[in-house]
Design a protein around this motif. Structure first.
Motif, PDB file in Angstrom:
ATOM      1  N   SER A 174       0.825  -1.215   0.000  1.00 58.73           N
ATOM      2  CA  SER A 174       0.000   0.000   0.000  1.00 58.73           C
ATOM      3  C   SER A 174       0.860   1.267   0.000  1.00 58.73           C
ATOM      4  O   SER A 174       0.380   2.351  -0.334  1.00 58.73           O
ATOM      5  N   MET A 175       2.143   1.128   0.379  1.00 62.93           N
ATOM      6  CA  MET A 175       3.050   2.267   0.388  1.00 62.93           C
ATOM      7  C   MET A 175       3.684   2.496  -0.970  1.00 62.93           C
ATOM      8  O   MET A 175       4.414   3.472  -1.162  1.00 62.93           O
ATOM      9  N   LEU A 176       3.422   1.577  -1.905  1.00 66.47           N
ATOM     10  CA  LEU A 176       4.130   1.579  -3.181  1.00 66.47           C
ATOM     11  C   LEU A 176       3.165   1.597  -4.352  1.00 66.47           C
ATOM     12  O   LEU A 176       1.996   1.251  -4.226  1.00 66.47           O
ATOM     13  N   SER A 177       3.676   1.975  -5.502  1.00 65.57           N
ATOM     14  CA  SER A 177       2.918   1.882  -6.749  1.00 65.57           C
ATOM     15  C   SER A 177       3.469   0.719  -7.555  1.00 65.57           C
ATOM     16  O   SER A 177       4.521   0.168  -7.226  1.00 65.57           O
ATOM     17  N   ALA A 178       2.766   0.343  -8.614  1.00 62.30           N
ATOM     18  CA  ALA A 178       3.233  -0.753  -9.464  1.00 62.30           C
ATOM     19  C   ALA A 178       4.606  -0.448 -10.037  1.00 62.30           C
ATOM     20  O   ALA A 178       5.411  -1.356 -10.284  1.00 62.30           O
ATOM     21  N   ALA A 179       4.911   0.835 -10.216  1.00 63.73           N
ATOM     22  CA  ALA A 179       6.181   1.231 -10.810  1.00 63.73           C
ATOM     23  C   ALA A 179       7.333   1.240  -9.813  1.00 63.73           C
ATOM     24  O   ALA A 179       8.501   1.243 -10.209  1.00 63.73           O
ATOM     25  N   THR A 180       7.006   1.231  -8.514  1.00 65.57           N
ATOM     26  CA  THR A 180       8.070   1.343  -7.516  1.00 65.57           C
ATOM     27  C   THR A 180       8.297   0.068  -6.709  1.00 65.57           C
ATOM     28  O   THR A 180       9.211   0.025  -5.887  1.00 65.57           O
ATOM     29  N   VAL A 181       7.497  -0.960  -6.918  1.00 67.10           N
ATOM     30  CA  VAL A 181       7.632  -2.190  -6.134  1.00 67.10           C
ATOM     31  C   VAL A 181       9.005  -2.815  -6.320  1.00 67.10           C
ATOM     32  O   VAL A 181       9.671  -3.200  -5.358  1.00 67.10           O
ATOM     33  N   LYS A 182       9.443  -2.931  -7.584  1.00 63.51           N
ATOM     34  CA  LYS A 182      10.742  -3.570  -7.835  1.00 63.51           C
ATOM     35  C   LYS A 182      11.883  -2.745  -7.237  1.00 63.51           C
ATOM     36  O   LYS A 182      12.839  -3.302  -6.692  1.00 63.51           O
ATOM     37  N   GLU A 183      11.780  -1.443  -7.330  1.00 64.90           N
ATOM     38  CA  GLU A 183      12.818  -0.593  -6.749  1.00 64.90           C
ATOM     39  C   GLU A 183      12.860  -0.745  -5.237  1.00 64.90           C
ATOM     40  O   GLU A 183      13.928  -0.729  -4.624  1.00 64.90           O
ATOM     41  N   ALA A 184      11.694  -0.929  -4.632  1.00 63.37           N
ATOM     42  CA  ALA A 184      11.621  -1.065  -3.180  1.00 63.37           C
ATOM     43  C   ALA A 184      12.279  -2.340  -2.676  1.00 63.37           C
ATOM     44  O   ALA A 184      12.513  -2.488  -1.483  1.00 63.37           O
ATOM     45  N   CYS A 185      12.571  -3.272  -3.575  1.00 68.95           N
ATOM     46  CA  CYS A 185      13.209  -4.530  -3.196  1.00 68.95           C
ATOM     47  C   CYS A 185      14.721  -4.419  -3.140  1.00 68.95           C
ATOM     48  O   CYS A 185      15.401  -5.369  -2.745  1.00 68.95           O
ATOM     49  N   THR A 186      15.277  -3.278  -3.555  1.00 70.91           N
ATOM     50  CA  THR A 186      16.717  -3.059  -3.510  1.00 70.91           C
ATOM     51  C   THR A 186      17.100  -2.389  -2.197  1.00 70.91           C
ATOM     52  O   THR A 186      16.248  -1.881  -1.463  1.00 70.91           O
ATOM     53  N   SER A 187      18.407  -2.371  -1.906  1.00 67.70           N
ATOM     54  CA  SER A 187      18.874  -1.727  -0.678  1.00 67.70           C
ATOM     55  C   SER A 187      18.506  -0.253  -0.656  1.00 67.70           C
ATOM     56  O   SER A 187      18.056   0.280   0.362  1.00 67.70           O
ATOM     57  N   ALA A 188      18.713   0.413  -1.795  1.00 67.09           N
ATOM     58  CA  ALA A 188      18.364   1.835  -1.864  1.00 67.09           C
ATOM     59  C   ALA A 188      16.864   2.023  -1.737  1.00 67.09           C
ATOM     60  O   ALA A 188      16.399   2.971  -1.097  1.00 67.09           O
ATOM     61  N   GLY A 189      16.091   1.127  -2.345  1.00 65.77           N
ATOM     62  CA  GLY A 189      14.639   1.236  -2.294  1.00 65.77           C
ATOM     63  C   GLY A 189      14.088   1.051  -0.899  1.00 65.77           C
ATOM     64  O   GLY A 189      13.116   1.715  -0.512  1.00 65.77           O
ATOM     65  N   VAL A 190      14.702   0.166  -0.141  1.00 66.27           N
ATOM     66  CA  VAL A 190      14.276  -0.040   1.250  1.00 66.27           C
ATOM     67  C   VAL A 190      14.436   1.251   2.041  1.00 66.27           C
ATOM     68  O   VAL A 190      13.547   1.667   2.793  1.00 66.27           O
TER      69      VAL A 190
END
Length: 356
Positions: free
Chosen positions: A188-204
């Protein structure tokens, strides 16, 4: 109407855990740990905009560059430690480095390693990591889990994606706990475009909500990275820094997990070994219940006891001096209980514990 836009840019360190964010009222904090590194942390750029109010801009390039630099320093230090401890046969941990080096060498020689390479002194990324993650995704333990703690290493990136994509809460530690403690992410904190980025160290760091030890959270499944694991006993070896044990101990202290919380690892089949001596494992070593490889799923039915928290009698004064959070916690517990906690034997700190 004339609109005036003002912008103020400045950089300052990402906030680490302060003593004010910790719940220090508990005293059952039994693990011999590597140190936390709260210096040399990446910068964030904050801009104030009258249109967007407070707009926080994450400097991903600077964050990644700093992570790579610190990672290189840490791996160099671990290589030095490995060489010293392997040559010292009286060291109780020397045998671990022998097995680690064998696996790292094998993965490079057989070309089953993926970026980042070389895999030495890392949780190795392996060919078929995504396939192993998909097998983990089919586990009933994963399907019913609402909150999953996943290590931040590259081979478990797909596990983090599947966790978020499945609508689960993802709990991820900052790499080597150097820029914080744990971060919580939800779809819910993410969009479809940002989910993959959120899985990286920087994305976290960019999208996650940082939490402290006072957070009320229940973790239903732990996914942990490994260098080697024994499918018959569940005995596991990490890369040698002890952060998996530290994270596990912190979660025990928080009341987020207990003995019944499943621990899963995903590895290549070549990382399965049969020569980890259970009788030489330390009290804080974390065993695994389930192993997922690209070809199979193994239930270890491990009988190895799981750590119960932080073991103060194993924590040397030198290591304690490097870990601010534990020093503050130890002092607080002693003040509240009126009893002095034990301290482990003195030691010469390895390079990894001294790095700044």
């Amino acid at each position: 109407m004339e609109v005036h836009v003002s912008r103020i840019s400045s950089t300052f360190p990402f906030p680490s855990i302060s003593k004010h964010s910790l719940n220090l009222s508990k005293s059952n904090f039994p693990i011999s740990l590597s140190s936390l590194n709260y210096s040399n942390i990446p910068k964030f750029s904050f801009k104030l905009d009258s249109k967007k109010r407070n707009d926080v801009v994450f400097d991903e390039a600077a964050y990644e560059a700093e992570l790579h630099r610190l990672d290189a320093e840490a791996r160099k230090a671990m290589a030095e430690t490995s060489k010293i401890e392997t040559q010292n046969q009286e060291d109780p941990k020397a045998w671990k480095w022998v097995i680690r080096k064998r696996i790292w060498d094998l993965m490079e020689a057989q070309n089953i390693a993926q970026f980042p390479r070389p895999v030495h002194h890392r949780i190795p990324n392996f060919i078929g990591a995504s396939i192993a993650a998909n097998k983990l995704n089919e586990l009933e333990e994963f399907k019913v889990a609402k909150c999953v703690k996943v290590n931040p290493d590259t081979p478990q990136k797909q596990v983090r994606f599947l966790t978020l994509n499945g609508g689960k809460q993802l709990l991820t530690p900052q790499p080597r706990l150097r820029t914080g403690f744990f971060s919580v992410l939800e779809s819910s904190m993410l969009s479809a475009a940002t989910v993959k980025e959120a899985c990286t160290s920087a994305g976290v760091a960019k999208y996650g909500r940082p939490i402290g030890l006072e957070e009320k959270i229940k973790v239903d499944l732990i996914v942990i990275g490994s260098v080697a694991v024994d499918p018959k006993t569940g005995a596991r070896l990490g890369k040698g820094e002890g952060f998996a044990e530290l994270e596990y101990g912190m979660l025990r202290y928080m009341g987020a997990i207990d003995d019944s919380t499943p621990v899963v690892t995903s590895v290549h089949d070549e990382q399965l070994v049969d020569d980890i001596p259970v009788d030489k494992l330390l009290i804080h070593d974390v065993p695994v219940d389930i192993i997922c490889t690209p070809t199979r799923v193994i239930f270890t039915n491990t009988s190895i006891p799981k750590p119960q928290g932080i073991y103060w009698d194993k924590l040397s004064p030198e290591k304690l001096s490097q870990i601010r959070i534990l020093r503050e916690l130890k002092s607080k517990i002693e003040q509240e209980t009126g009893q002095k906690l034990p301290t482990g034997p003195s030691e010469k700190l390895p390079p990894t514990a001294r790095r700044r």
